[in-house]
Design an enzyme around this catalytic site. Structure first.
Site, mmCIF file in Angstrom:
data_model
loop_
_atom_site.group_PDB
_atom_site.id
_atom_site.type_symbol
_atom_site.label_atom_id
_atom_site.label_comp_id
_atom_site.label_asym_id
_atom_site.label_seq_id
_atom_site.Cartn_x
_atom_site.Cartn_y
_atom_site.Cartn_z
ATOM 1 N N LYS A 9 0.840 -1.179 -0.061
ATOM 2 C CA LYS A 9 0.051 0.127 0.039
ATOM 3 C C LYS A 9 0.957 1.112 -0.026
ATOM 4 O O LYS A 9 1.901 1.052 0.170
ATOM 5 C CB LYS A 9 -0.926 0.095 1.252
ATOM 6 C CG LYS A 9 -1.763 -1.401 1.398
ATOM 7 C CD LYS A 9 -2.777 -1.140 2.552
ATOM 8 C CE LYS A 9 -3.338 -2.432 2.667
ATOM 9 N NZ LYS A 9 -4.176 -2.277 4.167
ATOM 10 N N PHE A 57 -16.028 1.928 7.892
ATOM 11 C CA PHE A 57 -14.736 2.170 7.691
ATOM 12 C C PHE A 57 -14.542 2.099 6.019
ATOM 13 O O PHE A 57 -13.612 2.188 5.627
ATOM 14 C CB PHE A 57 -13.716 1.365 8.346
ATOM 15 C CG PHE A 57 -14.007 -0.153 8.172
ATOM 16 C CD1 PHE A 57 -13.496 -0.860 6.996
ATOM 17 C CD2 PHE A 57 -14.707 -1.089 9.142
ATOM 18 C CE1 PHE A 57 -13.903 -2.357 7.117
ATOM 19 C CE2 PHE A 57 -14.703 -2.367 9.059
ATOM 20 C CZ PHE A 57 -14.295 -2.875 7.795
ATOM 21 N N ARG A 85 -0.258 -14.766 4.319
ATOM 22 C CA ARG A 85 -1.046 -14.381 5.419
ATOM 23 C C ARG A 85 -0.246 -14.432 6.712
ATOM 24 O O ARG A 85 -0.230 -13.437 7.593
ATOM 25 C CB ARG A 85 -2.497 -15.242 5.632
ATOM 26 C CG ARG A 85 -3.220 -15.098 4.428
ATOM 27 C CD ARG A 85 -3.967 -13.795 4.246
ATOM 28 N NE ARG A 85 -4.982 -13.424 5.339
ATOM 29 C CZ ARG A 85 -5.705 -12.229 5.288
ATOM 30 N NH1 ARG A 85 -5.244 -11.351 4.508
ATOM 31 N NH2 ARG A 85 -6.347 -11.910 6.328
ATOM 32 N N ASN A 112 -1.133 -0.187 7.480
ATOM 33 C CA ASN A 112 -0.603 -1.495 7.946
ATOM 34 C C ASN A 112 0.277 -2.054 6.610
ATOM 35 O O ASN A 112 0.355 -3.471 6.641
ATOM 36 C CB ASN A 112 -1.535 -2.190 8.310
ATOM 37 C CG ASN A 112 -2.643 -2.769 7.306
ATOM 38 O OD1 ASN A 112 -2.767 -2.174 6.121
ATOM 39 N ND2 ASN A 112 -3.502 -3.553 7.619
ATOM 40 N N HIS A 115 -1.686 -5.755 1.658
ATOM 41 C CA HIS A 115 -2.796 -6.558 1.668
ATOM 42 C C HIS A 115 -2.533 -7.908 1.129
ATOM 43 O O HIS A 115 -1.761 -8.057 0.005
ATOM 44 C CB HIS A 115 -3.815 -5.693 0.854
ATOM 45 C CG HIS A 115 -4.810 -6.852 0.270
ATOM 46 N ND1 HIS A 115 -5.806 -6.772 1.122
ATOM 47 C CD2 HIS A 115 -5.175 -7.409 -0.931
ATOM 48 C CE1 HIS A 115 -6.807 -7.820 0.511
ATOM 49 N NE2 HIS A 115 -6.186 -7.926 -0.725
#
Length: 133
Positions: A9, A57, A85, A112, A115
């Protein structure tokens, strides 16, 4: 071989963590099969996060993913979805274990860093969205 989508990101791009994140993926035996840096359109963001459309959100997710360039990758390997993951760590960096991407490198929500698809069905859908076919 299983394939999954991994996004670095905007916070990861801005903080120049692309190489470090790719190194960690490759060190787990995963191969990068496609890679591109791109701006995510509002339309793509809304489709990508469609499952969250009714959640409070949703708007924040769309704004964040469209605010800066991202690196989209088609990642392949044995059990790639689970490997990615586990390597990413918990969604909230404050809860992510040391040794994970988020535990070691992320600062706070929503920054964070990464993804990764959460299932074979999500991976197929997300890879189609970001890479076509």
């Amino acid at each position: 071989m299983e394939q999954t989508l991994v996004l670095i990101k905007g916070d990861g791009v801005r903080r120049r963590l692309i190489g470090e994140i790719i190194r960690r993926l490759e060190n787990k035996g995963l191969a990068i099969r496609d890679l591109k840096m791109m701006r995510v359109s509002r339309e793509l963001a809304e489709e990508h996060y469609a499952e969250h459309r009714e959640k409070p959100f949703f708007g924040e997710l769309v704004e964040f993913i469209t605010s800066a360039p991202v690196v989209a990758m088609r990642v392949e390997g044995e059990g790639a979805i689970g490997v990615v993951r586990n390597l990413m760590g918990a969604t909230d960096p404050a809860k992510a274990a040391p040794g994970t991407i988020r535990g070691d490198l992320a600062l706070s929500m929503p920054d964070n860093l990464v993804h990764g698809s959460d299932s074979p069905q999500s991976a197929a859908r997300e890879l189609r969205l970001f890479f076509g076919g």
